[in-house]
Design a protein around this motif. Structure first.
Motif, PDB file in Angstrom:
ATOM      1  N   ALA A 100       0.836  -1.208   0.000  1.00  0.00           N
ATOM      2  CA  ALA A 100       0.000   0.000   0.000  1.00  0.00           C
ATOM      3  C   ALA A 100       0.870   1.257   0.000  1.00  0.00           C
ATOM      4  O   ALA A 100       0.590   2.218  -0.729  1.00  0.00           O
ATOM      5  CB  ALA A 100      -0.940  -0.011   1.204  1.00  0.00           C
ATOM      6  N   GLU A 101       1.919   1.253   0.784  1.00  0.00           N
ATOM      7  CA  GLU A 101       2.812   2.417   0.823  1.00  0.00           C
ATOM      8  C   GLU A 101       3.596   2.553  -0.475  1.00  0.00           C
ATOM      9  O   GLU A 101       3.793   3.655  -0.992  1.00  0.00           O
ATOM     10  CB  GLU A 101       3.761   2.319   2.025  1.00  0.00           C
ATOM     11  N   LEU A 102       4.052   1.434  -1.039  1.00  0.00           N
ATOM     12  CA  LEU A 102       4.777   1.486  -2.311  1.00  0.00           C
ATOM     13  C   LEU A 102       3.898   2.066  -3.408  1.00  0.00           C
ATOM     14  O   LEU A 102       4.337   2.927  -4.177  1.00  0.00           O
ATOM     15  CB  LEU A 102       5.250   0.087  -2.710  1.00  0.00           C
ATOM     16  N   VAL A 103       2.658   1.610  -3.488  1.00  0.00           N
ATOM     17  CA  VAL A 103       1.708   2.099  -4.490  1.00  0.00           C
ATOM     18  C   VAL A 103       1.477   3.593  -4.309  1.00  0.00           C
ATOM     19  O   VAL A 103       1.390   4.349  -5.275  1.00  0.00           O
ATOM     20  CB  VAL A 103       0.392   1.285  -4.397  1.00  0.00           C
ATOM     21  N   ARG A 104       1.392   4.040  -3.050  1.00  0.00           N
ATOM     22  CA  ARG A 104       1.231   5.468  -2.767  1.00  0.00           C
ATOM     23  C   ARG A 104       2.449   6.256  -3.254  1.00  0.00           C
ATOM     24  O   ARG A 104       2.323   7.298  -3.886  1.00  0.00           O
ATOM     25  CB  ARG A 104       1.004   5.696  -1.273  1.00  0.00           C
ATOM     26  N   GLN A 105       3.638   5.747  -2.987  1.00  0.00           N
ATOM     27  CA  GLN A 105       4.862   6.427  -3.400  1.00  0.00           C
ATOM     28  C   GLN A 105       5.002   6.472  -4.910  1.00  0.00           C
ATOM     29  O   GLN A 105       5.487   7.463  -5.462  1.00  0.00           O
ATOM     30  CB  GLN A 105       6.097   5.737  -2.801  1.00  0.00           C
ATOM     31  N   GLU A 106       4.607   5.416  -5.598  1.00  0.00           N
ATOM     32  CA  GLU A 106       4.761   5.337  -7.050  1.00  0.00           C
ATOM     33  C   GLU A 106       3.834   6.307  -7.774  1.00  0.00           C
ATOM     34  O   GLU A 106       4.263   7.054  -8.626  1.00  0.00           O
ATOM     35  CB  GLU A 106       4.534   3.906  -7.535  1.00  0.00           C
ATOM     36  N   GLY A 107       2.565   6.254  -7.501  1.00  0.00           N
ATOM     37  CA  GLY A 107       1.620   7.175  -8.123  1.00  0.00           C
ATOM     38  C   GLY A 107       1.241   6.864  -9.563  1.00  0.00           C
ATOM     39  O   GLY A 107       0.189   7.273 -10.019  1.00  0.00           O
ATOM     40  N   THR A 108       2.095   6.168 -10.313  1.00  0.00           N
ATOM     41  CA  THR A 108       1.807   5.840 -11.711  1.00  0.00           C
ATOM     42  C   THR A 108       0.656   4.851 -11.781  1.00  0.00           C
ATOM     43  O   THR A 108       0.567   3.930 -10.985  1.00  0.00           O
ATOM     44  CB  THR A 108       3.043   5.213 -12.393  1.00  0.00           C
ATOM     45  N   ARG A 109      -0.217   5.060 -12.748  1.00  0.00           N
ATOM     46  CA  ARG A 109      -1.292   4.110 -13.019  1.00  0.00           C
ATOM     47  C   ARG A 109      -1.392   3.939 -14.520  1.00  0.00           C
ATOM     48  O   ARG A 109      -1.165   4.897 -15.236  1.00  0.00           O
ATOM     49  CB  ARG A 109      -2.644   4.592 -12.463  1.00  0.00           C
ATOM     50  N   PRO A 110      -1.721   2.792 -15.007  1.00  0.00           N
ATOM     51  CA  PRO A 110      -1.997   1.597 -14.213  1.00  0.00           C
ATOM     52  C   PRO A 110      -0.712   0.959 -13.694  1.00  0.00           C
ATOM     53  O   PRO A 110       0.375   1.185 -14.223  1.00  0.00           O
ATOM     54  CB  PRO A 110      -2.697   0.679 -15.214  1.00  0.00           C
ATOM     55  N   LEU A 111      -0.882   0.148 -12.663  1.00  0.00           N
ATOM     56  CA  LEU A 111       0.176  -0.731 -12.164  1.00  0.00           C
ATOM     57  C   LEU A 111      -0.304  -2.155 -12.373  1.00  0.00           C
ATOM     58  O   LEU A 111      -1.497  -2.445 -12.258  1.00  0.00           O
ATOM     59  CB  LEU A 111       0.441  -0.497 -10.676  1.00  0.00           C
TER      60      LEU A 111
END
Length: 156
Positions: A100-111
């Motif tokens: 969840a934190e990694l996804v927040r830090q990345e911000g790019t979508r789609p993943l």
């Protein structure tokens, strides 16, 4: 339990190797590569990953101890997540909080993500973090010596 993601240090690699070479991790992941079995390939893989500007790599720390890693890699339109938490820390919610934190830090979508279709724990982690199933593939699972179904997931 306090969970944090931080930059990867040289000292973290020994823990990553222990996880990578653990047969429980290999079997759970199913889709393994040569660097899961050979230290030289492992060192080469991590040297490239740590210097690639397209890789967001984080060490997962729980209560001050290195327990795994999480990363995003690939070109902008095909960014993919990966994570490994050592078996001594399975079932504690660490992978979900770290992803969840990694996804927040990345911000790019789609993943994108993929997991062996019988890897219920990893699939739960991905779904808790908002990934939804988008397809099914077959891949050779070196750790199991056979082809397995792989569930493909996407976070939009």
């Amino acid at each position: 339990m306090r969970i944090e993601l931080r930059d990867t240090l040289d000292a973290d690699l020994e823990v990553f190797w222990q996880h990578s070479a653990d047969v429980r991790v290999q079997r759970m992941a199913a889709i393994t590569r040569e660097y899961h079995y050979d230290r030289e390939h492992f060192d080469d893989h991590w040297a490239k990953a740590r210097t690639d500007p397209g890789v967001l790599l984080r060490t997962v720390v729980a209560d001050g101890a290195v327990v795994g890693h999480a990363a995003v890699f690939g070109p902008p339109e095909e960014r993919e997540v990966t994570y490994v938490i050592g078996p001594d820390h399975w079932g504690l919610g660490i992978a979900t909080r770290a992803l969840a934190e990694l996804v927040r830090q990345e911000g790019t979508r789609p993943l994108h993500a993929g997991a062996a279709a019988d890897n219920a724990a990893s699939l739960r982690v991905l779904e808790k973090c908002g990934f939804t199933p988008t397809g099914l593939a077959r891949d050779f699972a070196m750790a199991r010596g056979e082809e397995v179904d792989v569930l493909l997931l996407t976070l939009d």
